[in-house]
Design a protein around this motif. Structure first.
Motif, PDB file in Angstrom:
ATOM      1  N   LEU A 273      -4.148   8.876 -32.777  1.00  0.00           N
ATOM      2  CA  LEU A 273      -4.643   9.618 -33.938  1.00  0.00           C
ATOM      3  C   LEU A 273      -5.481   8.749 -34.875  1.00  0.00           C
ATOM      4  O   LEU A 273      -6.031   9.266 -35.853  1.00  0.00           O
ATOM      5  N   GLU A 274      -5.585   7.460 -34.589  1.00  0.00           N
ATOM      6  CA  GLU A 274      -6.272   6.570 -35.521  1.00  0.00           C
ATOM      7  C   GLU A 274      -7.759   6.905 -35.659  1.00  0.00           C
ATOM      8  O   GLU A 274      -8.317   6.859 -36.761  1.00  0.00           O
ATOM      9  N   ASP A 275      -8.406   7.254 -34.534  1.00  0.00           N
ATOM     10  CA  ASP A 275      -9.846   7.496 -34.564  1.00  0.00           C
ATOM     11  C   ASP A 275     -10.190   8.984 -34.644  1.00  0.00           C
ATOM     12  O   ASP A 275     -11.346   9.356 -34.438  1.00  0.00           O
ATOM     13  N   ARG A 276      -9.218   9.821 -34.952  1.00  0.00           N
ATOM     14  CA  ARG A 276      -9.480  11.261 -35.039  1.00  0.00           C
ATOM     15  C   ARG A 276     -10.242  11.573 -36.335  1.00  0.00           C
ATOM     16  O   ARG A 276      -9.880  11.058 -37.411  1.00  0.00           O
ATOM     17  N   PRO A 277     -11.320  12.385 -36.292  1.00  0.00           N
ATOM     18  CA  PRO A 277     -12.053  12.710 -37.523  1.00  0.00           C
ATOM     19  C   PRO A 277     -11.133  13.367 -38.552  1.00  0.00           C
ATOM     20  O   PRO A 277     -10.212  14.104 -38.205  1.00  0.00           O
ATOM     21  N   ARG A 278     -11.413  13.098 -39.832  1.00  0.00           N
ATOM     22  CA  ARG A 278     -10.577  13.609 -40.906  1.00  0.00           C
ATOM     23  C   ARG A 278     -11.427  14.211 -42.018  1.00  0.00           C
ATOM     24  O   ARG A 278     -12.501  13.695 -42.339  1.00  0.00           O
ATOM     25  N   LEU A 279     -10.915  15.272 -42.586  1.00  0.00           N
ATOM     26  CA  LEU A 279     -11.480  15.874 -43.789  1.00  0.00           C
ATOM     27  C   LEU A 279     -10.378  15.968 -44.840  1.00  0.00           C
ATOM     28  O   LEU A 279      -9.193  16.011 -44.504  1.00  0.00           O
ATOM     29  N   VAL A 280     -10.790  16.013 -46.089  1.00  0.00           N
ATOM     30  CA  VAL A 280      -9.839  16.153 -47.186  1.00  0.00           C
ATOM     31  C   VAL A 280     -10.139  17.444 -47.929  1.00  0.00           C
ATOM     32  O   VAL A 280     -11.285  17.718 -48.287  1.00  0.00           O
ATOM     33  N   VAL A 281      -9.106  18.259 -48.138  1.00  0.00           N
ATOM     34  CA  VAL A 281      -9.228  19.514 -48.868  1.00  0.00           C
ATOM     35  C   VAL A 281      -8.391  19.405 -50.135  1.00  0.00           C
ATOM     36  O   VAL A 281      -7.172  19.194 -50.079  1.00  0.00           O
ATOM     37  N   LEU A 282      -9.044  19.494 -51.290  1.00  0.00           N
ATOM     38  CA  LEU A 282      -8.350  19.539 -52.575  1.00  0.00           C
ATOM     39  C   LEU A 282      -8.092  20.997 -52.890  1.00  0.00           C
ATOM     40  O   LEU A 282      -8.999  21.745 -53.272  1.00  0.00           O
ATOM     41  N   ASN A 283      -6.847  21.402 -52.717  1.00  0.00           N
ATOM     42  CA  ASN A 283      -6.476  22.816 -52.803  1.00  0.00           C
ATOM     43  C   ASN A 283      -6.001  23.181 -54.215  1.00  0.00           C
ATOM     44  O   ASN A 283      -5.615  22.317 -54.998  1.00  0.00           O
ATOM     45  N   LYS A 284      -6.044  24.491 -54.504  1.00  0.00           N
ATOM     46  CA  LYS A 284      -5.553  25.078 -55.759  1.00  0.00           C
ATOM     47  C   LYS A 284      -6.425  24.686 -56.958  1.00  0.00           C
ATOM     48  O   LYS A 284      -5.936  24.457 -58.068  1.00  0.00           O
ATOM     49  N   VAL A 285      -7.742  24.631 -56.732  1.00  0.00           N
ATOM     50  CA  VAL A 285      -8.634  24.307 -57.853  1.00  0.00           C
ATOM     51  C   VAL A 285      -8.846  25.510 -58.770  1.00  0.00           C
ATOM     52  O   VAL A 285      -9.550  25.392 -59.790  1.00  0.00           O
ATOM     53  N   ASP A 286      -8.276  26.663 -58.430  1.00  0.00           N
ATOM     54  CA  ASP A 286      -8.368  27.812 -59.327  1.00  0.00           C
ATOM     55  C   ASP A 286      -7.526  27.615 -60.576  1.00  0.00           C
ATOM     56  O   ASP A 286      -7.717  28.309 -61.596  1.00  0.00           O
ATOM     57  N   ILE A 287      -6.578  26.688 -60.532  1.00  0.00           N
ATOM     58  CA  ILE A 287      -5.757  26.361 -61.702  1.00  0.00           C
ATOM     59  C   ILE A 287      -6.514  25.331 -62.535  1.00  0.00           C
ATOM     60  O   ILE A 287      -7.031  24.345 -61.996  1.00  0.00           O
ATOM     61  N   PRO A 288      -6.608  25.509 -63.865  1.00  0.00           N
ATOM     62  CA  PRO A 288      -7.407  24.586 -64.697  1.00  0.00           C
ATOM     63  C   PRO A 288      -7.019  23.125 -64.522  1.00  0.00           C
ATOM     64  O   PRO A 288      -7.879  22.254 -64.352  1.00  0.00           O
ATOM     65  N   ASP A 289      -5.704  22.821 -64.540  1.00  0.00           N
ATOM     66  CA  ASP A 289      -5.289  21.430 -64.362  1.00  0.00           C
ATOM     67  C   ASP A 289      -5.646  20.922 -62.964  1.00  0.00           C
ATOM     68  O   ASP A 289      -5.972  19.742 -62.782  1.00  0.00           O
ATOM     69  N   GLY A 290      -5.580  21.821 -61.982  1.00  0.00           N
ATOM     70  CA  GLY A 290      -5.947  21.445 -60.632  1.00  0.00           C
ATOM     71  C   GLY A 290      -7.420  21.086 -60.518  1.00  0.00           C
ATOM     72  O   GLY A 290      -7.790  20.139 -59.815  1.00  0.00           O
ATOM     73  N   ARG A 291      -8.279  21.834 -61.211  1.00  0.00           N
ATOM     74  CA  ARG A 291      -9.708  21.536 -61.197  1.00  0.00           C
ATOM     75  C   ARG A 291      -9.987  20.185 -61.834  1.00  0.00           C
ATOM     76  O   ARG A 291     -10.775  19.390 -61.312  1.00  0.00           O
ATOM     77  N   ASP A 292      -9.330  19.900 -62.941  1.00  0.00           N
ATOM     78  CA  ASP A 292      -9.552  18.619 -63.617  1.00  0.00           C
ATOM     79  C   ASP A 292      -9.116  17.452 -62.744  1.00  0.00           C
ATOM     80  O   ASP A 292      -9.816  16.430 -62.656  1.00  0.00           O
ATOM     81  N   LEU A 293      -7.949  17.619 -62.079  1.00  0.00           N
ATOM     82  CA  LEU A 293      -7.456  16.538 -61.239  1.00  0.00           C
ATOM     83  C   LEU A 293      -8.356  16.344 -60.018  1.00  0.00           C
ATOM     84  O   LEU A 293      -8.602  15.214 -59.577  1.00  0.00           O
ATOM     85  N   ALA A 294      -8.887  17.439 -59.461  1.00  0.00           N
ATOM     86  CA  ALA A 294      -9.786  17.339 -58.312  1.00  0.00           C
ATOM     87  C   ALA A 294     -11.056  16.591 -58.691  1.00  0.00           C
ATOM     88  O   ALA A 294     -11.543  15.736 -57.929  1.00  0.00           O
ATOM     89  N   ASP A 295     -11.620  16.881 -59.863  1.00  0.00           N
ATOM     90  CA  ASP A 295     -12.823  16.172 -60.312  1.00  0.00           C
ATOM     91  C   ASP A 295     -12.547  14.696 -60.537  1.00  0.00           C
ATOM     92  O   ASP A 295     -13.426  13.846 -60.357  1.00  0.00           O
ATOM     93  N   LEU A 296     -11.277  14.379 -60.881  1.00  0.00           N
ATOM     94  CA  LEU A 296     -10.921  12.997 -61.171  1.00  0.00           C
ATOM     95  C   LEU A 296     -10.765  12.158 -59.896  1.00  0.00           C
ATOM     96  O   LEU A 296     -11.212  10.999 -59.855  1.00  0.00           O
ATOM     97  N   VAL A 297     -10.150  12.724 -58.870  1.00  0.00           N
ATOM     98  CA  VAL A 297      -9.837  11.934 -57.664  1.00  0.00           C
ATOM     99  C   VAL A 297     -10.925  12.029 -56.599  1.00  0.00           C
ATOM    100  O   VAL A 297     -10.949  11.218 -55.672  1.00  0.00           O
ATOM    101  N   ARG A 298     -11.838  12.994 -56.722  1.00  0.00           N
ATOM    102  CA  ARG A 298     -12.841  13.170 -55.675  1.00  0.00           C
ATOM    103  C   ARG A 298     -13.708  11.934 -55.476  1.00  0.00           C
ATOM    104  O   ARG A 298     -13.938  11.524 -54.312  1.00  0.00           O
ATOM    105  N   PRO A 299     -14.219  11.289 -56.522  1.00  0.00           N
ATOM    106  CA  PRO A 299     -15.050  10.091 -56.285  1.00  0.00           C
ATOM    107  C   PRO A 299     -14.305   8.993 -55.533  1.00  0.00           C
ATOM    108  O   PRO A 299     -14.883   8.313 -54.675  1.00  0.00           O
ATOM    109  N   ASP A 300     -13.022   8.830 -55.852  1.00  0.00           N
ATOM    110  CA  ASP A 300     -12.255   7.786 -55.172  1.00  0.00           C
ATOM    111  C   ASP A 300     -12.092   8.105 -53.691  1.00  0.00           C
ATOM    112  O   ASP A 300     -12.215   7.214 -52.838  1.00  0.00           O
TER     113      ASP A 300
END
Length: 481
Positions: A273-300
């Motif tokens: 599984l080491e070389d398997r392609p990966r995507l990241v989904v930041l879920n539950k951005v419909d919640i205001p706090d969720g949107r703020d946290l997604a904007d914060l961690v996305r660049p990292d």
């Protein structure tokens, strides 16, 4: 009540071969009718076949013992015994067959793929088939060979293109329910999902399957929680999707740390599984706090090299972009796979100098013969019939067993074991000559069996002097004489 099972131990038994028949044709005014005993039928096989309508191994969890039918015995009048019916066991697509030691026997992928897990035993020959110029009226028939019995392990590895992994309650089930027509159980408590869910997604002209793998937690690769039980379902997937909860209520969790924990568990599990392609989904951005946290961690997360998608299963935001991105990766993976070619039938003829058996000296005065033919011949012999035992001795002699015993240093009176240690038949060996018509008496008799064999008693006396009470008991008859 258990409704999904992806690992079972199956105890299978193929059908036994039917015994051959020893019969003589009787008809008025025909005193020399000749032998007319028919052959026994072949035992049924145990066959595993992939069936797309089967999605779980639950049926074998409740009834793990399966047996095919036996072949019927032959009868007089040259009537052959009926063959036993094969036992066909349907299994889900992606089932791996292993032995008790964990060795892979078969990987069943694709509708109709089959594997013979247990071979039925051969039917015994009747005396009509055993008749020859020297044995015109054999008074014996061969016994049927017992069917193969074994214990196997069936493991189901989901055949899916995309695997959704993440903490419990990260929203994987909700995500698969809106991406496809799947209807998994959804609730707001951990471990709602207890079984992998599959959904079919259509993105443009690409159709692919998505698997919702039950929640992983720290220590899952070591058996904690449900992770280890279902980690095998991610092995066949072309892409892994980390579903991260941006609206978690736990103070010690955040999307970045959740990703690190899941990646650590996947790395410890290994399995390519080491070389398997990966995507990241930041879920539950419909919640205001969720949107703020997604904007914060996305660049990292993007700095780590991940493609990041902000989605909401409730408002369906970002789902179209995610589905088409997954379709592109799946298409690339499918194109990179080697093209499946038709199975080539390879015929490997037996070498001219290959006798098909081995003779080894195990202890002083004991030799062991191993080989498919001699072991099968022993199983087919009726040792209550002297003529059948003499026929076995002739067959072994023609095969070259006696010659190899002489080369190995065997002497008159030594023990000869044919077969493995658990099912061996042991004889006192004496150099022999082939039986001719002049040596045969009445049907079912062989004069060579009447000769006294003091070798066994001498060996027992020697063992008694040594105090070896665990030594194998030896038969009093000698098929080689």
């Amino acid at each position: 009540m258990t409704t999904f099972v992806d690992r079972v131990e199956l105890h299978i038994a193929a059908g036994n071969g039917g015994h051959g028949c020893a019969s003589v044709h009787r008809e008025k005014f025909k005193p020399l009718g000749g032998p007319d005993g028919g052959n026994g039928g072949r035992g049924g096989d145990v066959v595993l076949v992939v069936d797309q309508s089967v999605t779980t191994l639950l049926e074998y969890h409740h009834s793990p013992h399966r047996k095919a039918t036996n072949g019927k015995p032959g009868a007089g009048g040259n009537r052959m015994g009926a063959n036993g019916e094969d036992l066909v066991l349907p299994v889900p697509d992606g089932t791996v067959v292993l032995d008790k030691r964990g060795n892979v026997l078969a990987d069943l992928v694709g509708e109709g793929t089959s594997f013979v897990a247990g071979e039925g035993g051969r039917g015994g020959l009747g005396n009509a088939a055993l008749a020859s110029a020297r044995r015109k009226a054999p008074g014996f028939a061969l016994l049927g060979v017992p069917g193969e019995t074994r214990d196997i392990v069936l493991e189901l590895k989901t055949v899916a293109d995309v695997a959704l992994v993440g903490y419990p309650s990260a929203g994987k089930s909700s995500l698969i329910s809106v991406l496809s027509a799947a209807k998994p159980k959804i609730a707001d408590y951990p471990f709602t999902t207890l079984v992998p869910n599959l959904g079919v997604v259509t993105a443009g002209s690409t159709v692919y399957t998505v698997a919702d793998v039950p929640g992983l937690i720290p220590g899952a690769s070591e058996g904690k929680g449900l992770g280890l039980e279902f980690l095998r379902h991610v092995e066949r997937c072309a892409v892994l999707v980390h579903v991260l909860d941006t609206a978690t209520l736990e103070s010690d969790r955040d999307p970045a740390s959740d990703l690190d924990v899941i990646e650590q568990e996947l790395a410890q599990y290994g399995r390519g599984l080491e070389d398997r392609p990966r995507l990241v989904v930041l879920n539950k951005v419909d919640i205001p706090d969720g949107r703020d946290l997604a904007d914060l961690v996305r660049p990292d997360l993007e700095a780590r090299g991940y493609r990041v998608f902000e989605v909401s299963a409730l408002s369906r935001e970002g789902l179209k972009e995610l589905s088409f991105a997954l379709a592109g990766i799946v298409e690339e993976a499918r194109a990179a796979r080697p093209r499946q070619e038709a199975t080539r039938i390879v015929i490997r003829p037996q070498a001219v100098d290959d006798a098909g058996f081995t003779v080894t000296r195990e202890t002083e005065g004991l030799f062991r013969v191993r080989g498919e033919k001699p072991e099968r011949w022993v199983r087919q012999t009726d040792f209550n019939n002297d003529e059948a035992v003499g026929y076995l001795a002739d067959r072994l002699n023609r095969l070259g067993v006696e010659e190899e015993l002489l080369k190995a240093g065997a002497r008159e009176g030594d023990g000869v074991a044919i077969g493995d240690e658990e099912n061996a038949v042991v004889f006192d060996w004496e150099p022999t000559v082939m039986a001719g018509a002049e040596m045969l008496g009445r049907r079912g008799e062989d004069h060579r069996m009447d000769v006294a064999r003091p070798a066994a008693q001498r060996r027992r006396d020697r063992e008694a002097e040594r105090g070896d009470s665990s030594q194998r008991e030896y038969d009093d008859f000698d098929p080689f004489a």
